[in-house]
Design a protein around this motif. Sequence first.
Motif, PDB file in Angstrom:
ATOM      1  N   UNK B 291       0.816  -1.212   0.000  1.00  0.00           N
ATOM      2  CA  UNK B 291       0.000   0.000   0.000  1.00  0.00           C
ATOM      3  C   UNK B 291       0.851   1.263   0.000  1.00  0.00           C
ATOM      4  N   UNK B 292       2.144   1.080   0.132  1.00  0.00           N
ATOM      5  CA  UNK B 292       3.015   2.244   0.111  1.00  0.00           C
ATOM      6  C   UNK B 292       3.067   2.981   1.432  1.00  0.00           C
ATOM      7  N   UNK B 293       2.696   2.308   2.487  1.00  0.00           N
ATOM      8  CA  UNK B 293       2.808   2.940   3.796  1.00  0.00           C
ATOM      9  C   UNK B 293       4.056   2.382   4.454  1.00  0.00           C
ATOM     10  N   UNK B 294       4.967   3.248   4.822  1.00  0.00           N
ATOM     11  CA  UNK B 294       6.190   2.737   5.417  1.00  0.00           C
ATOM     12  C   UNK B 294       6.167   2.887   6.929  1.00  0.00           C
ATOM     13  N   UNK B 295       6.204   4.092   7.351  1.00  0.00           N
ATOM     14  CA  UNK B 295       6.304   4.317   8.795  1.00  0.00           C
ATOM     15  C   UNK B 295       5.026   4.957   9.308  1.00  0.00           C
ATOM     16  N   UNK B 296       5.144   5.566  10.454  1.00  0.00           N
ATOM     17  CA  UNK B 296       3.985   6.163  11.114  1.00  0.00           C
ATOM     18  C   UNK B 296       3.205   7.034  10.133  1.00  0.00           C
ATOM     19  N   UNK B 297       1.983   6.714   9.965  1.00  0.00           N
ATOM     20  CA  UNK B 297       1.169   7.420   8.985  1.00  0.00           C
ATOM     21  C   UNK B 297       0.749   8.797   9.453  1.00  0.00           C
ATOM     22  N   UNK B 298       0.433   9.614   8.462  1.00  0.00           N
ATOM     23  CA  UNK B 298      -0.014  10.959   8.801  1.00  0.00           C
ATOM     24  C   UNK B 298      -1.527  11.050   8.637  1.00  0.00           C
ATOM     25  N   UNK B 299      -2.175   9.946   8.975  1.00  0.00           N
ATOM     26  CA  UNK B 299      -3.608   9.910   8.748  1.00  0.00           C
ATOM     27  C   UNK B 299      -4.387  10.236  10.017  1.00  0.00           C
ATOM     28  N   UNK B 300      -3.735  10.988  10.885  1.00  0.00           N
ATOM     29  CA  UNK B 300      -4.392  11.331  12.130  1.00  0.00           C
ATOM     30  C   UNK B 300      -5.745  11.982  11.919  1.00  0.00           C
ATOM     31  N   UNK B 301      -5.868  12.743  10.829  1.00  0.00           N
ATOM     32  CA  UNK B 301      -7.124  13.439  10.591  1.00  0.00           C
ATOM     33  C   UNK B 301      -8.227  12.476  10.161  1.00  0.00           C
ATOM     34  N   UNK B 302      -7.781  11.476   9.383  1.00  0.00           N
ATOM     35  CA  UNK B 302      -8.796  10.559   8.853  1.00  0.00           C
ATOM     36  C   UNK B 302      -9.450   9.752   9.956  1.00  0.00           C
ATOM     37  N   UNK B 303      -8.700   9.588  11.046  1.00  0.00           N
ATOM     38  CA  UNK B 303      -9.175   8.646  12.050  1.00  0.00           C
ATOM     39  C   UNK B 303     -10.558   9.020  12.537  1.00  0.00           C
ATOM     40  N   UNK B 304     -10.710  10.293  12.850  1.00  0.00           N
ATOM     41  CA  UNK B 304     -12.003  10.702  13.386  1.00  0.00           C
ATOM     42  C   UNK B 304     -13.088  10.557  12.340  1.00  0.00           C
ATOM     43  N   UNK B 305     -12.770  10.969  11.122  1.00  0.00           N
ATOM     44  CA  UNK B 305     -13.753  10.857  10.046  1.00  0.00           C
ATOM     45  C   UNK B 305     -14.145   9.402   9.862  1.00  0.00           C
ATOM     46  N   UNK B 306     -13.133   8.578   9.934  1.00  0.00           N
ATOM     47  CA  UNK B 306     -13.384   7.152   9.751  1.00  0.00           C
ATOM     48  C   UNK B 306     -14.274   6.602  10.850  1.00  0.00           C
ATOM     49  N   UNK B 307     -13.983   7.042  12.075  1.00  0.00           N
ATOM     50  CA  UNK B 307     -14.791   6.578  13.192  1.00  0.00           C
ATOM     51  C   UNK B 307     -16.238   6.993  12.992  1.00  0.00           C
ATOM     52  N   UNK B 308     -16.421   8.229  12.570  1.00  0.00           N
ATOM     53  CA  UNK B 308     -17.772   8.725  12.360  1.00  0.00           C
ATOM     54  C   UNK B 308     -18.480   7.897  11.291  1.00  0.00           C
ATOM     55  N   UNK B 309     -17.725   7.585  10.253  1.00  0.00           N
ATOM     56  CA  UNK B 309     -18.322   6.817   9.168  1.00  0.00           C
ATOM     57  C   UNK B 309     -18.763   5.444   9.679  1.00  0.00           C
ATOM     58  N   UNK B 310     -17.862   4.813  10.458  1.00  0.00           N
ATOM     59  CA  UNK B 310     -18.192   3.499  10.971  1.00  0.00           C
ATOM     60  C   UNK B 310     -19.389   3.547  11.902  1.00  0.00           C
TER      61      UNK B 310
END
Lengths: 544, 322
Positions: B291-310
């Motif tokens: 997936x092209x993810x190597x180290x600590x992701x910078x997806x901190x913002x997505x997390x909340x959005x993702x939680x809301x979606x779930x």
Amino acid sequence: MSILESQEGGNAPSPRSFAIAHQRPKSSFVGCSRITDYEVLGKLGEGTFGEVHRARSKKTGALVALKKIIMHNEKDGFPITALREIKLLKLLSHKNILRLEDMAVEHPARSTDKRKRPIMYMVTPYMDHDLSGLLDNPSVHFTVPQIKCYMLQLLEGLKYLHANHILHRDMKAANLLINNKGILQIADFGLARHYDGEVPKPGKGGGEGRRDYTSLVVTRWYRPPELLLHLKRYTTAIDMWGVGCVFGEMLVGKPILAGESDGHQLEIIFELCGSPTDENMPGWRSLPGAEAIHPRPRPETISQRFGSHGPVAVSLLRELLKLDWRSRINAIDALQHPYFRTAPYPAQPGELPSFEESHELDRRKFHDRRAALPPAPKGGTVGRGPHDGSNAGFGGGGGDGFGSRNGVNGGRYPRNSRDPPPADGRVPAWHRDRGLPPRPPPPIDYPLDHPDGYRDRGGRPPRGGGGGRQDVDTYIPSYDRDAPRRRRDDRDDRRHDWDRPRRPDFDERARASRTRSRSRSPIVRDRERDRDRDRDRDRDMYRR
Amino acid sequence: MSHMTNPLATPEQLFQRRSFGALPLELQDAIFFAAQCLTQAAGILLQLPQSITAQANVLLARYWLVEPLMAHEFSDVSAAAMYLTAKLSASPRSPRDVCNVYAYLVSPASTFFHPLHQPLAAAAAENNPPKYCLSESQYQSFHARLLAIEARVFYALSFNTHVALPHPLAVTYLQALDFLNMPKETIAKRALAYLNAAVLSPQMLYCTSQPNALAVAAIYNAARDVGAKMPECEWWEVFDVDREELGFLVVGMRSIEGWGRKIRGEEEPIKGWKGKGMLTRRMVQEELRRRGIEEVGEEGDDVEADMARRLDERMAELEGGS
């Protein structure tokens, strides 16, 4: 997960919010504390389980005791005995049970250190005395209201334990801690286990046992006759016998049944309680250990020996020291015994004689401070607590007697280690002057293995009078360096203090090694430790 | 005594878990689910009762709230949780037993997470002992890892090894409810099945709710499944559960089956996992690389959005289901 958060916010007064308010603190789920959260003030004692340090919590400022859990690099991982004790203590919550406040971890210093694993400490509140040490102090005389007060607290704690299906299995004076507010707490759950049988009911004594356990439990002097006769299906009544022994000990000021071997222990029990018959101990003949013994008929002598303490006290003692474990009184009924309802009435913990207590406290504190001395500087002598001094004093005099005494019933902390009870009086002369340094300090370069225990004073910075507190309170052992730690560990001849007596196998071997542990030779001490370790492992098997 | 309650995860811990490292959520969930299933399978092979295995599941979940998923091999962590739970119980298991069982379960010879449609005869023919018999040195290294992780777990849990399971409570509650006038086994079995499945839920239901709430939710679900008539009133209040939590748990428990099927079925979160047995760290790392993810992701913002979606999905499910 935001559902949860929103719930946290809008708390209606519902049963659930009540439950939330009363559940375990959330902080209990964040892992262990670091040892650096505590300011270590000095060592209190050392046992098979590990060293005990006094410390101050940097968060709360409270004094605590840190009990180190020794990891023997065992092939089964974290010692099951320690795990059981921790799990039990975490489940218990009673004012007369020692509370496990925290677990602290000490990470080994980086590369230089050979010890790879972190060291765990159990954190409990600091208690000023243990009952054994307190009784041993010649200046402390228990009044009847005081004894009644301690007995009530002991029985309350035990009632709680038994009601919660827990057998303590190491009831003895050295495991009863007392603080200066007069609160007594039951400690040391290293031998405790879950009890499968029915919990005691009023008027029903100890009831019948439901399953077998190991009979290799309880320190000999407090071991009930049914365990000495190898009853495996025992009940909560085994702890009640210990209460009886402690009660008698408080009345007369020294252990009442100090047997020198298991056989001798039975002898003196029968001497006190009468020889077993089918009336006073139904079924005793069928116990595995009864085959080999043929006690000569003897009457009970409790009222002769304890008559001076009044008929009510004798009556309670008789109930607690019943040979028949089924009808031996349980904690619920003992709390209702007339002994606690006749004058002089039990004292409240807060109103215990403060004069004596504070006097005692000062002495204790002084002892603590000296016990907390840092190791001597390099090349000097190893810093030893003053108690070793006094011990060595009577160790030299009593020799064997001392070894056996401590092998069976060492005090919880070394400062409290008790002397072999002399045949006649309870305060030997050499014991009385164990207060301030009775002798001038020896020179700094005093030989390490000098037979005199006062050698430790050599390494101690000079101080005047009762002062010199600062040098101790600010002392923080350097946990990062290996050398001083090993030195302290080497002082194995103090292992008798913390919880050695919990060992179930008080056989001659243990006694012999105990005596030998007085040896000043470090080599012997090392071998000694190895043997301890082996025995430790043996013991773990028994605890299953 | 806190026999009846469990230490719960804090919102911070749950949030932190969602932002740990570079692991995308679906990978975390897959790892959690796989490890919990593995623990259950090991419990069966070690002949431990569910009362012990389920505790190991809960301790494993607690541990992963505190320590990152990728710190150790997943099967090793599961083994350590299983080992220490058994050690504390009345039926301890030796490291050797634990080692044998886990070696078998992660080997291709086992049926664990392997497609069942493989003809059994072929599987038996392939039943090749060396594949799951470890050499002495392999055992020693497993043993060392086991003890090291055991210590880690104790440390992370601050020795809070006591687990209050909801199973006995559920039975007691059912008795109090007179089994809702259903045959005893039918409804009790169904309720316990829900509780056992909840152990596998990556929502970590056992770390977010107390046993009484889990028991009530399981009874509620079981009653609906078997068509029992529940009391008209808000009976859950009697058991100290409020409506909101009950709703959350009911949906959480109901969603596990479908979710589990999905993750093992068509919608693979990890390419090439299917039919490969237990998920390993290497598989996850390969997936991350893919997936092209190597180290600590910078997806901190997505997390909340993702939680809301779930969350929305779950609510939709709830509405659809009722």
